[in-house]
Write an enzyme that holds these catalytic residues in place. Structure first.
Site, PDB file in Angstrom:
ATOM      1  N   GLU A  99      -4.809  -3.935  -1.850  1.00 31.67           N
ATOM      2  CA  GLU A  99      -6.327  -3.468  -2.121  1.00 31.67           C
ATOM      3  C   GLU A  99      -6.913  -2.074  -1.263  1.00 31.67           C
ATOM      4  OE1 GLU A  99      -4.683  -5.667  -0.527  1.00 31.67           O
ATOM      5  OE2 GLU A  99      -5.446  -6.119   1.344  1.00 31.67           O
ATOM      6  N   LYS A 143      -1.105  -7.069  -9.313  1.00 33.26           N
ATOM      7  CA  LYS A 143      -2.183  -7.344  -8.213  1.00 33.26           C
ATOM      8  C   LYS A 143      -1.678  -6.359  -7.025  1.00 33.26           C
ATOM      9  CE  LYS A 143      -3.141  -8.256  -4.392  1.00 33.26           C
ATOM     10  NZ  LYS A 143      -3.699  -7.462  -3.497  1.00 33.26           N
ATOM     11  N   SER A 197       5.281  -7.019   3.276  1.00 31.82           N
ATOM     12  CA  SER A 197       5.984  -7.377   4.706  1.00 31.82           C
ATOM     13  C   SER A 197       6.726  -8.624   4.376  1.00 31.82           C
ATOM     14  CB  SER A 197       4.916  -7.427   5.629  1.00 31.82           C
ATOM     15  OG  SER A 197       3.865  -8.514   5.354  1.00 31.82           O
ATOM     16  N   PHE A 255       0.722  -1.019  -0.131  1.00 25.85           N
ATOM     17  CA  PHE A 255       0.002  -0.023  -0.135  1.00 25.85           C
ATOM     18  C   PHE A 255       0.769   1.234   0.036  1.00 25.85           C
ATOM     19  CE2 PHE A 255       0.931  -0.058   4.535  1.00 25.85           C
ATOM     20  CZ  PHE A 255       0.978   0.994   4.825  1.00 25.85           C
ATOM     21  N   GLU A 279       8.832  -4.210  12.812  1.00 21.12           N
ATOM     22  CA  GLU A 279       8.832  -3.045  12.082  1.00 21.12           C
ATOM     23  C   GLU A 279       7.472  -2.357  12.369  1.00 21.12           C
ATOM     24  OE1 GLU A 279       7.811  -3.993   8.016  1.00 21.12           O
ATOM     25  OE2 GLU A 279       8.806  -2.161   7.285  1.00 21.12           O
ATOM     26  N   CYS A 298       9.493   1.724   3.318  1.00 25.25           N
ATOM     27  CA  CYS A 298      10.424   0.597   3.689  1.00 25.25           C
ATOM     28  C   CYS A 298      11.673   1.017   3.992  1.00 25.25           C
ATOM     29  CB  CYS A 298      10.305  -0.549   2.625  1.00 25.25           C
ATOM     30  SG  CYS A 298      11.094   0.061   1.355  1.00 25.25           S
TER      31      CYS A 298
END
Ligand code: NAD
Length: 504
Positions: free
Chosen positions: A186, A183, A236, A159, A389, A291
């Protein structure tokens, strides 16, 4: 994952993109999309069935032969056109990013700009796809290598960079002659649909770029599909590991980039104001949902006190608000659940033995998923705030006495995405670059995301697979090599020879 909901009336739907057109999902399962700055749901996205994933793969498979045939010159020309369109409209897509992700508009434009750099790199595809040729390796024999596309390849994205991370994948994949199934996350999928329409307008043939939305059902359908040759994943670490193991066990090539816990070491000789500016920018930019964000400062020796004071002094100046407000420097987090999870690290810090120097739970604006910057001191290995994290605007400080202890902390950490050292000593900086077990290293640079003509990737639990993403390793990932040994003999010299071929 986003919860599955019944479709509320009146919300804008986000459908799949298959074979060059928008296709309404048939599963009856949808995900909610929010504006994180208001906390209100704005759209709903269809979740794909395995059959819909298959339809996207079949569209990509059907488009592959013709796409592969297009000359390098024409594909390069198309990439220049894509670059121009994206460059001209980067603010349009940036607004979509701000509306669904929450990052401030200037940061969203920055995201698109860094993604554009990857497309600009791909405009050089005639040079990138050049191969080697050796003449006369044996008498009358030449050898050359060529790189060919894999076929249908897929990307699964997180995301936090809804435009840039997909560009890391589809741009080199298409440039190399593959067709693509994306993909996206969402949680903020609209940028992918915007991209699909832009690629169509640029002249990319139908079926070359497809988008399916969804959750684990769609991801598993991608991983299981026999016609997908390679999968790129960014997200992740637990999901990256799962994707890598599943994809490779099905014989697919896979690069799966995972999470991070990026340490910034500040040595006593560093310029403390510069280090504090860097720590605040790198920890709280994009609300810490990067990240490559710095989540842990390691203060060595007497750097600790002045550094902490300088960071504390800067935090109240960070303007938190709706990303569309030009004054805002930091927006909300992606969902309410994520905001609450991030806040729990601040809540639990004292019980773990850490000190809360700045508590971002106080005074967060509006109804959205906001959390202001937090600063924790005396964070140590073993504490949740150190081990996890957090992926939010919470910066921890660990105090150590020596450079060696600082490097040991970084190297003992299971992640190895990014790290930085702040010092005025070139010799120590060079030693750090030699010692540290991390894929991307900054020397007085807090977020060392490589430029597009180098490749991006971490070590250890931050990357599963051999090849880093984009840049030269991206071209390598999306192509496979073939070596041709060629002879155009003079028929007069032809004879039968059953010996093993040797150079003569
Ligand atoms: P995520 O792992 O939850 O989701 C990533 C993708 O995996 C999404 O498309 C999602 O739909 C899918 N997914 C989620 N759960 C799944 C499951 N159980 N089975 C199959 N698929 C599943 O990650 P996120 O929350 O969207 O993104 C944040 C994470 O991404 C952070 O850990 C961050 O460090 C990481 N990230 C890493 C990099 C990098 O380059 N290393 C870059 C950006 C983000």
């Amino acid at each position: 994952m986003t919860e599955t909901i019944e479709a509320p009336a009146g919300l804008k739907p986000v459908h799949h993109w298959i074979g060059g057109r928008s296709v309404t999902g048939s599963s009856g399962r949808t995900g909610a999309i929010y504006n994180p700055a208001t906390g209100r749901q704005t759209k709903e996205v269809d979740f794909a069935t395995p059959e819909e994933v298959d339809a996207a793969v079949q569209a990509a498979k059907a488009a592959f032969p013709a796409w592969r045939e297009i000359s390098i010159a024409k594909r390069a020309e198309l990439f220049f056109r894509i670059r121009e369109l994206l460059h001209d409209r980067r603010e349009d897509v940036a607004r979509i990013l701000t509306a669904e992700h929450g990052k401030v508009l200037s940061d969203a434009i920055g995201e698109v700009t860094r993604g554009l750099e990857v497309i600009e790199f791909c405009c050089g595809l005639p040079t990138l796809l050049k191969s080697e040729y050796s003449e006369q390796v044996s008498t009358g024999i030449d050898v050359y290598s060529i790189r060919q596309p894999l076929g249908v390849v897929a990307g699964i994205t997180p995301f936090n960079f809804p435009a840039m991370v997909p560009m890391w994948m589809w741009a080199p994949a298409l440039a190399c002659g593959n067709t693509f199934v994306l993909k996206p996350s969402e949680k903020d999928p609209s940028a992918s649909m915007w991209t699909a329409e832009l690629l169509k307008e640029a002249g990319v043939p139908d079926g070359v770029f497809n988008v399916v939305h969804g959750d684990k059902v769609a991801v598993d359908a991608v991983l299981e599909h026999p016609d997908i040759a390679a999968v790129s994943f960014v997200g992740s670490t637990p999901i990256a590991r799962y994707v890598y193991e599943t994809a490779t066990s099905r014989g697919k090539r896979c690069q799966a980039l995972g999470g991070a816990k990026n340490h910034m070491i500040v040595l006593p000789d560093a310029d403390i104001d510069m280090a504090a500016d860097a720590a605040v920018s790198a920890a709280y930019g994009s609300a810490g949902e990067r990240c490559m964000a710095i989540s842990q400062v390691v203060a060595v020796g007497h750097a600790a006190e002045p550094l902490i004071e300088a960071i504390k002094a800067r935090i109240p100046m960070v303007k938190v608000g709706d990303g569309l407000d030009p004054d805002s420097e930091m927006g909300p987090l992606i969902t309410e659940a994520h905001r609450d999870r991030v806040a729990s690290y601040v809540e639990n810090a004292p019980a773990e033995g850490a000190k809360v120097l700045v508590d971002g739970r106080e005074g967060a604006p509006g109804d959205g998923f906001f959390l202001k910057p937090s600063l924790l001191d005396d964070v140590k290995p073993g504490m949740r705030a150190y081990e996890d994290e957090i992926f939010g605007p919470v910066l921890g400080v660990t105090r150590v006495d020596t450079y060696d202890e600082a490097v040991k902390l970084v190297n003992d950490n299971p992640y190895g995405n990014g790290t930085a050292i702040f010092t005025r000593d070139g010799g120590v900086a060079r030693q750090f670059q030699f010692d540290v077990e991390v894929g991307m290293v900054g020397i007085n640079v807090p977020i060392p995301v490589p430029v597009a003509y180098y490749s991006f990737g971490g070590w250890k639990a931050s990357l599963f697979g051999d090849r880093h993403i984009y840049g030269p390793e991206g071209i390598d990932f999306y192509t496979r090599g073939k070596v041709v040994t060629s002879r155009w003999p003079d028929p007069a010299t032809s004879k039968v020879d059953l010996g093993f071929p040797q150079t003569r």
